[in-house]
Design an enzyme around this catalytic site. Sequence first.
Site, PDB file in Angstrom:
ATOM      1  N   PHE A 128       0.869  -1.185   0.000  1.00 16.64           N
ATOM      2  CA  PHE A 128       0.000   0.000   0.000  1.00 16.64           C
ATOM      3  C   PHE A 128       0.910   1.241   0.000  1.00 16.64           C
ATOM      4  CE2 PHE A 128      -2.716   3.174   2.019  1.00 16.64           C
ATOM      5  CZ  PHE A 128      -3.932   2.945   1.403  1.00 16.64           C
ATOM      6  N   ASP A 199       2.084  -5.194   8.785  1.00 15.01           N
ATOM      7  CA  ASP A 199       0.922  -4.327   8.646  1.00 15.01           C
ATOM      8  C   ASP A 199      -0.310  -5.240   8.540  1.00 15.01           C
ATOM      9  OD1 ASP A 199      -1.199  -2.800   7.580  1.00 15.01           O
ATOM     10  OD2 ASP A 199       0.205  -1.370   6.691  1.00 15.01           O
ATOM     11  N   TYR A 224     -10.714   0.735  10.738  1.00 18.11           N
ATOM     12  CA  TYR A 224     -11.964   1.074  10.045  1.00 18.11           C
ATOM     13  C   TYR A 224     -12.301   0.089   8.932  1.00 18.11           C
ATOM     14  CZ  TYR A 224      -8.284   3.464   7.390  1.00 18.11           C
ATOM     15  OH  TYR A 224      -7.122   3.763   6.730  1.00 18.11           O
ATOM     16  N   LYS A 225     -11.462  -0.931   8.739  1.00 14.78           N
ATOM     17  CA  LYS A 225     -11.754  -1.927   7.708  1.00 14.78           C
ATOM     18  C   LYS A 225     -12.549  -3.065   8.356  1.00 14.78           C
ATOM     19  CE  LYS A 225      -7.974  -0.141   4.988  1.00 14.78           C
ATOM     20  NZ  LYS A 225      -6.556  -0.169   4.662  1.00 14.78           N
ATOM     21  N   ARG A 371     -12.210  -4.792  -6.863  1.00 17.97           N
ATOM     22  CA  ARG A 371     -11.931  -5.469  -5.598  1.00 17.97           C
ATOM     23  C   ARG A 371     -13.235  -5.727  -4.862  1.00 17.97           C
ATOM     24  NH1 ARG A 371      -8.126  -2.808  -1.009  1.00 17.97           N
ATOM     25  NH2 ARG A 371      -9.919  -1.428  -0.940  1.00 17.97           N
TER      26      ARG A 371
HETATM   27  C1  LIG Z   1      -5.820   1.049   4.654  1.00 19.10           C
HETATM   28  C2  LIG Z   1      -4.339   0.905   4.744  1.00 19.10           C
HETATM   29  C3  LIG Z   1      -3.555   1.937   5.294  1.00 19.10           C
HETATM   30  C4  LIG Z   1      -4.200   3.215   5.726  1.00 19.10           C
HETATM   31  O1  LIG Z   1      -3.328   4.116   6.326  1.00 19.10           O
HETATM   32  P1  LIG Z   1      -3.947   5.349   7.125  1.00 19.10           P
HETATM   33  O2  LIG Z   1      -2.769   6.086   7.607  1.00 19.10           O
HETATM   34  O3  LIG Z   1      -4.783   4.777   8.230  1.00 19.10           O
HETATM   35  O4  LIG Z   1      -4.786   6.140   6.186  1.00 19.10           O
HETATM   36  C5  LIG Z   1      -2.196   1.703   5.425  1.00 19.10           C
HETATM   37  N1  LIG Z   1      -1.631   0.541   5.021  1.00 19.10           N
HETATM   38  C6  LIG Z   1      -2.368  -0.453   4.475  1.00 19.10           C
HETATM   39  C7  LIG Z   1      -1.707  -1.722   4.065  1.00 19.10           C
HETATM   40  C8  LIG Z   1      -3.729  -0.291   4.307  1.00 19.10           C
HETATM   41  O5  LIG Z   1      -4.452  -1.273   3.763  1.00 19.10           O
END
Ligand SMILES: *Cc1c(COP(=O)(O)O)cnc(C)c1O
Length: 412
Positions: A128, A199, A224-225, A371
Site C-alpha cells: 500500500f 501491517d 476502520y476496515k 476489488r
Molecule cells: C488502509 C491501509 C492503510 C491506511 O493508512 P492510514 O494512515 O490509516 O490512512 C495503510 N496501510 C495499508 C496496508 C492499508 O491497507
Amino acid sequence: MNADDLRTRAAALDEQHAATDLRDRFDLPDGVVYLDGNSLGALPRGVAERVRDVVEREWGRDLIASWNTHDWWDAPLRVGDRVGRLVGAAPGQVVVGESTSVRLHQALHAAAAMRPRRRTVLTDPGSFPTDLYMVDAVAAQVGWTVEHVVPQDVPGRLAGTDDVAAVLLSHVDYRVGRLWDMAGITRAAHDAGALAVWDLCHTAGAVPVGLDEHGVDLAVGCTYKYLNGGPGSPAYLYVARRHQESFANVLAGWQGHADPFAMSPGYRPATGISRARVGTTPMLSLLALEAALDAFDGVEVADVRARSLSLTAFLRKCVEALVPDVEIASPHEDARRGSQVALRHPDAYGVTQALIARGVVGDFRSPDVVRLGVAAPYLTHAQMLTAALELAAVLAGGEQHDERWAARSTVT
Ligand SMILES: *Cc1c(COP(=O)(O)O)cnc(C)c1O
C-alpha cells in the site's frame, strides 16, 4: 453449474454456516451487497447509541471529569487489549490511536533504533502506498537502504545475511488479497537477526493473526476496515512485550511520558505499551470503535475465517460459472487468500461503478482491479451469487462503458 444450481448451493451453504451469520449485529441498508468492508466496515448496531451517549452524557454533562470517571485516559490501552485479542496479542502490547501511517513511522524508527548497526530494510514493492512512502521517509532519516523484495523471496534474501535491520510487510496484499506466511517470514527475519514488522490492515478481524504465537516484533493496522470502527477510526501499534523497554518513541508526545501530569520539561518514557502513546486520541472515534468491537463479542476470528473462506471460494465459483471470461486475480488456494476476491478487467473502474449502480458495492484499485471485499460476519453465500449475477448483467449490457463513469471520483 448454472444459476439455479448455484442458488440451491448458496442456500445449503448459508444453512451450513448459520452459526457465524452475524448480520443482526450490523445496520446495513436493504438491497445492498456490501463488498467494501475491507475499506470501510459496516456500521455495527449500538455504535450510534453509544456515540450519542458519549456526546450527550460523558462530554455534555460530565465534561472534563470524564477523563477519570469514564476512564477516557486509559481508553487507548483498554481498546488496544480488545484489538489485541483479535490479532493474537496478550494484553498490554497494543495501543490504539493515530493513523496507520503515523504508527508505521513510529514502528520503523523504533526498529532502526533496536538494530543501530544494520543498514537495510526490506519491503514489498506492491505494498500500500503509505507503507512505501513511510519506509522511504524513515530510511532517509535513519540512513537505511530500502530494498524492494516480493514477500515470497524475502526468506531467500535474508538467508545467511547480517545487514538487514527490519522487514516490513503487509500480511495480506491490499490489491488482490494474497496472504503471506507470517510465521515463516518472521522466523527467517529472526534467523538473520532482523525484526519483523507487519501491517495488519487487511487481516485484523478477518484472518487469524497470531502476533505472540509467531514472535512478531512490531505490528500496525487500521480499525476502520474489518474491525468496523467507522471512518477515520484510530489505528493501533503492537510492540511485543520483550521490546517495550527498548522501544524508542520517535514521536515523544506527552501521553507517552512516565508521568504526564507532572508536566515536567524533559521527556521520560512510560513503561509498558504506554510509551508508544503520542497525543490525545480523538475520543469520539475511539469510543465508537470500542462499541463497534462488541460485534466480535463471543466470536473467534478462526470462525470468521472459516465463513470468509467459504464465501470467497463460493464467490469465485459463481464468477467462474457465470462470467468465465473475467480473470480472477486472488489466489485460489485457501491458505494463500485473504478475505477478498479481486477481478482484473481493462475497464475495471467502469465495471466497479456499474456494479455499485446495481447495489453491489466494491471498489476499484488502479490500474485494473475490481476489488470485492468479503467481510464475512455480515455477508451470505446468496449475496455472493447476487454479486456474480449482477456482474454478468453489467458485462452483458456493456454498462461499464456508460459515460457516467468517464470522470473518476476522488475516492475510487
Ligand atoms: C488502509 C491501509 C492503510 C491506511 O493508512 P492510514 O494512515 O490509516 O490512512 C495503510 N496501510 C495499508 C496496508 C492499508 O491497507
